[in-house]
Design a protein around this motif. Sequence first.
Motif, PDB file in Angstrom:
ATOM      1  N   LEU A   1      -7.119 -46.178   6.055  1.00 44.09           N
ATOM      2  CA  LEU A   1      -6.109 -46.906   5.284  1.00 44.09           C
ATOM      3  C   LEU A   1      -6.668 -47.565   4.035  1.00 44.09           C
ATOM      4  O   LEU A   1      -5.986 -47.656   3.024  1.00 44.09           O
ATOM      5  CB  LEU A   1      -5.452 -47.993   6.142  1.00 44.09           C
ATOM      6  CG  LEU A   1      -4.637 -47.548   7.328  1.00 44.09           C
ATOM      7  CD1 LEU A   1      -3.877 -48.726   7.921  1.00 44.09           C
ATOM      8  CD2 LEU A   1      -3.686 -46.429   6.986  1.00 44.09           C
ATOM      9  N   THR A   2      -7.890 -48.102   4.115  1.00 44.24           N
ATOM     10  CA  THR A   2      -8.486 -48.758   2.959  1.00 44.24           C
ATOM     11  C   THR A   2      -9.722 -47.977   2.541  1.00 44.24           C
ATOM     12  O   THR A   2     -10.245 -47.179   3.318  1.00 44.24           O
ATOM     13  CB  THR A   2      -8.883 -50.214   3.276  1.00 44.24           C
ATOM     14  OG1 THR A   2      -9.879 -50.219   4.298  1.00 44.24           O
ATOM     15  CG2 THR A   2      -7.682 -51.033   3.716  1.00 44.24           C
ATOM     16  N   ASP A   3     -10.165 -48.202   1.311  1.00 47.00           N
ATOM     17  CA  ASP A   3     -11.365 -47.496   0.853  1.00 47.00           C
ATOM     18  C   ASP A   3     -12.164 -48.389  -0.082  1.00 47.00           C
ATOM     19  O   ASP A   3     -11.671 -49.402  -0.562  1.00 47.00           O
ATOM     20  CB  ASP A   3     -11.012 -46.171   0.182  1.00 47.00           C
ATOM     21  CG  ASP A   3     -10.174 -46.348  -1.057  1.00 47.00           C
ATOM     22  OD1 ASP A   3     -10.652 -46.957  -2.029  1.00 47.00           O
ATOM     23  OD2 ASP A   3      -9.007 -45.883  -1.054  1.00 47.00           O
ATOM     24  N   ALA A   4     -13.398 -47.984  -0.321  1.00 42.46           N
ATOM     25  CA  ALA A   4     -14.327 -48.789  -1.115  1.00 42.46           C
ATOM     26  C   ALA A   4     -13.952 -48.842  -2.595  1.00 42.46           C
ATOM     27  O   ALA A   4     -14.397 -49.742  -3.302  1.00 42.46           O
ATOM     28  CB  ALA A   4     -15.755 -48.273  -0.952  1.00 42.46           C
ATOM     29  N   ARG A   5     -13.127 -47.925  -3.075  1.00 36.93           N
ATOM     30  CA  ARG A   5     -12.679 -48.009  -4.475  1.00 36.93           C
ATOM     31  C   ARG A   5     -11.746 -49.198  -4.657  1.00 36.93           C
ATOM     32  O   ARG A   5     -11.784 -49.875  -5.670  1.00 36.93           O
ATOM     33  CB  ARG A   5     -11.970 -46.727  -4.897  1.00 36.93           C
ATOM     34  CG  ARG A   5     -12.886 -45.539  -5.067  1.00 36.93           C
ATOM     35  CD  ARG A   5     -12.095 -44.338  -5.543  1.00 36.93           C
ATOM     36  NE  ARG A   5     -10.951 -44.098  -4.681  1.00 36.93           N
ATOM     37  CZ  ARG A   5     -10.873 -43.133  -3.782  1.00 36.93           C
ATOM     38  NH1 ARG A   5     -11.845 -42.288  -3.639  1.00 36.93           N
ATOM     39  NH2 ARG A   5      -9.802 -42.989  -3.034  1.00 36.93           N
ATOM     40  N   THR A   6     -10.876 -49.438  -3.658  1.00 40.13           N
ATOM     41  CA  THR A   6      -9.902 -50.519  -3.747  1.00 40.13           C
ATOM     42  C   THR A   6     -10.462 -51.843  -3.240  1.00 40.13           C
ATOM     43  O   THR A   6     -10.231 -52.890  -3.826  1.00 40.13           O
ATOM     44  CB  THR A   6      -8.651 -50.158  -2.921  1.00 40.13           C
ATOM     45  OG1 THR A   6      -8.222 -48.852  -3.289  1.00 40.13           O
ATOM     46  CG2 THR A   6      -7.530 -51.125  -3.162  1.00 40.13           C
ATOM     47  N   LEU A   7     -11.194 -51.787  -2.122  1.00 36.47           N
ATOM     48  CA  LEU A   7     -11.808 -52.976  -1.526  1.00 36.47           C
ATOM     49  C   LEU A   7     -13.311 -52.724  -1.404  1.00 36.47           C
ATOM     50  O   LEU A   7     -13.815 -52.395  -0.337  1.00 36.47           O
ATOM     51  CB  LEU A   7     -11.180 -53.267  -0.153  1.00 36.47           C
ATOM     52  CG  LEU A   7      -9.690 -53.616  -0.182  1.00 36.47           C
ATOM     53  CD1 LEU A   7      -9.133 -53.702   1.228  1.00 36.47           C
ATOM     54  CD2 LEU A   7      -9.452 -54.908  -0.941  1.00 36.47           C
ATOM     55  N   PRO A   8     -14.054 -52.859  -2.524  1.00 38.56           N
ATOM     56  CA  PRO A   8     -15.465 -52.475  -2.539  1.00 38.56           C
ATOM     57  C   PRO A   8     -16.367 -53.303  -1.618  1.00 38.56           C
ATOM     58  O   PRO A   8     -17.467 -52.869  -1.301  1.00 38.56           O
ATOM     59  CB  PRO A   8     -15.879 -52.660  -3.998  1.00 38.56           C
ATOM     60  CG  PRO A   8     -14.889 -53.612  -4.564  1.00 38.56           C
ATOM     61  CD  PRO A   8     -13.604 -53.382  -3.810  1.00 38.56           C
ATOM     62  N   TYR A   9     -15.909 -54.456  -1.178  1.00 41.54           N
ATOM     63  CA  TYR A   9     -16.744 -55.288  -0.312  1.00 41.54           C
ATOM     64  C   TYR A   9     -16.320 -55.194   1.144  1.00 41.54           C
ATOM     65  O   TYR A   9     -16.806 -55.929   1.980  1.00 41.54           O
ATOM     66  CB  TYR A   9     -16.732 -56.739  -0.804  1.00 41.54           C
ATOM     67  CG  TYR A   9     -17.186 -56.812  -2.240  1.00 41.54           C
ATOM     68  CD1 TYR A   9     -18.500 -56.540  -2.574  1.00 41.54           C
ATOM     69  CD2 TYR A   9     -16.285 -57.083  -3.251  1.00 41.54           C
ATOM     70  CE1 TYR A   9     -18.920 -56.555  -3.886  1.00 41.54           C
ATOM     71  CE2 TYR A   9     -16.698 -57.099  -4.575  1.00 41.54           C
ATOM     72  CZ  TYR A   9     -18.010 -56.832  -4.893  1.00 41.54           C
ATOM     73  OH  TYR A   9     -18.424 -56.833  -6.192  1.00 41.54           O
ATOM     74  N   GLY A  10     -15.420 -54.266   1.435  1.00 41.55           N
ATOM     75  CA  GLY A  10     -15.049 -54.005   2.811  1.00 41.55           C
ATOM     76  C   GLY A  10     -13.743 -54.627   3.241  1.00 41.55           C
ATOM     77  O   GLY A  10     -13.185 -55.496   2.576  1.00 41.55           O
ATOM     78  N   ALA A  11     -13.245 -54.134   4.370  1.00 39.59           N
ATOM     79  CA  ALA A  11     -12.013 -54.612   4.993  1.00 39.59           C
ATOM     80  C   ALA A  11     -12.239 -54.605   6.495  1.00 39.59           C
ATOM     81  O   ALA A  11     -12.862 -53.692   7.030  1.00 39.59           O
ATOM     82  CB  ALA A  11     -10.845 -53.703   4.622  1.00 39.59           C
ATOM     83  N   ALA A  12     -11.743 -55.626   7.177  1.00 39.70           N
ATOM     84  CA  ALA A  12     -11.972 -55.737   8.618  1.00 39.70           C
ATOM     85  C   ALA A  12     -10.887 -56.595   9.253  1.00 39.70           C
ATOM     86  O   ALA A  12      -9.974 -57.060   8.580  1.00 39.70           O
ATOM     87  CB  ALA A  12     -13.351 -56.335   8.887  1.00 39.70           C
ATOM     88  N   GLU A  13     -11.026 -56.837  10.548  1.00 37.91           N
ATOM     89  CA  GLU A  13     -10.182 -57.716  11.341  1.00 37.91           C
ATOM     90  C   GLU A  13      -8.685 -57.420  11.237  1.00 37.91           C
ATOM     91  O   GLU A  13      -7.886 -58.310  10.952  1.00 37.91           O
ATOM     92  CB  GLU A  13     -10.430 -59.175  10.952  1.00 37.91           C
ATOM     93  CG  GLU A  13     -11.846 -59.622  11.158  1.00 37.91           C
ATOM     94  CD  GLU A  13     -12.047 -61.084  10.815  1.00 37.91           C
ATOM     95  OE1 GLU A  13     -11.400 -61.587   9.886  1.00 37.91           O
ATOM     96  OE2 GLU A  13     -12.851 -61.708  11.509  1.00 37.91           O
ATOM     97  N   PRO A  14      -8.255 -56.180  11.479  1.00 47.20           N
ATOM     98  CA  PRO A  14      -6.821 -55.897  11.372  1.00 47.20           C
ATOM     99  C   PRO A  14      -6.016 -56.631  12.451  1.00 47.20           C
ATOM    100  O   PRO A  14      -6.457 -56.775  13.581  1.00 47.20           O
ATOM    101  CB  PRO A  14      -6.751 -54.383  11.570  1.00 47.20           C
ATOM    102  CG  PRO A  14      -7.961 -54.053  12.383  1.00 47.20           C
ATOM    103  CD  PRO A  14      -9.019 -55.014  11.928  1.00 47.20           C
ATOM    104  N   VAL A  15      -4.843 -57.102  12.061  1.00 46.29           N
ATOM    105  CA  VAL A  15      -3.894 -57.743  12.966  1.00 46.29           C
ATOM    106  C   VAL A  15      -2.526 -57.144  12.668  1.00 46.29           C
ATOM    107  O   VAL A  15      -2.091 -57.143  11.509  1.00 46.29           O
ATOM    108  CB  VAL A  15      -3.850 -59.281  12.748  1.00 46.29           C
ATOM    109  CG1 VAL A  15      -2.770 -59.919  13.604  1.00 46.29           C
ATOM    110  CG2 VAL A  15      -5.200 -59.905  13.024  1.00 46.29           C
TER     111      VAL A  15
END
Length: 172
Positions: free
Chosen positions: A97-111
Amino acid sequence: AASPDGRSVAFISDRSGRAHLFLIPDLGAADPEATAIDLSERTLQAAATIVAGRAFDDDGPTFLADDAIAFSRTPDGEPSQIFVIGIGRNGGGLRQLTDARTLPYGAAEPVALDAGTILLTAGPTPPPEGGTGAGRYAVYTIAAGGFNLTPVSRRDAPYSDYTRRLRGRRRK
């Protein structure tokens, strides 16, 4: 994480040597543990282009309203990103769903917030130029289809925001 109907559970375990996503599909089975499925291992061949043969760790599973599971995946040496895997009637497809181009510092903890929205954290960003200390986290929402990434917290705020302290809405 419990499924919306309470019959299945998704969890992270290092029983295979890395932190992988596991599913017990029927908690009412005579021996639920014997039915545990390593969903991370099951998706490796199908997701070769996503993980590109690199080792990874999974974390933070949450069930979506359609029984799919959202979770974060961290390939070695890269920031984590959010993935969704379909189970049961949705099949075994893995989507990033997310990628490093859009969120270069990462994505986590989905709720899971509702049938079509996931809350997540992004970061940490590096400290401001000339600043010291840890970087900042921010909270975003994204549609379960992987579109409409929307910031919830202020991008330039001097504080960090986290999602795990928040609870998803109860589904009926």
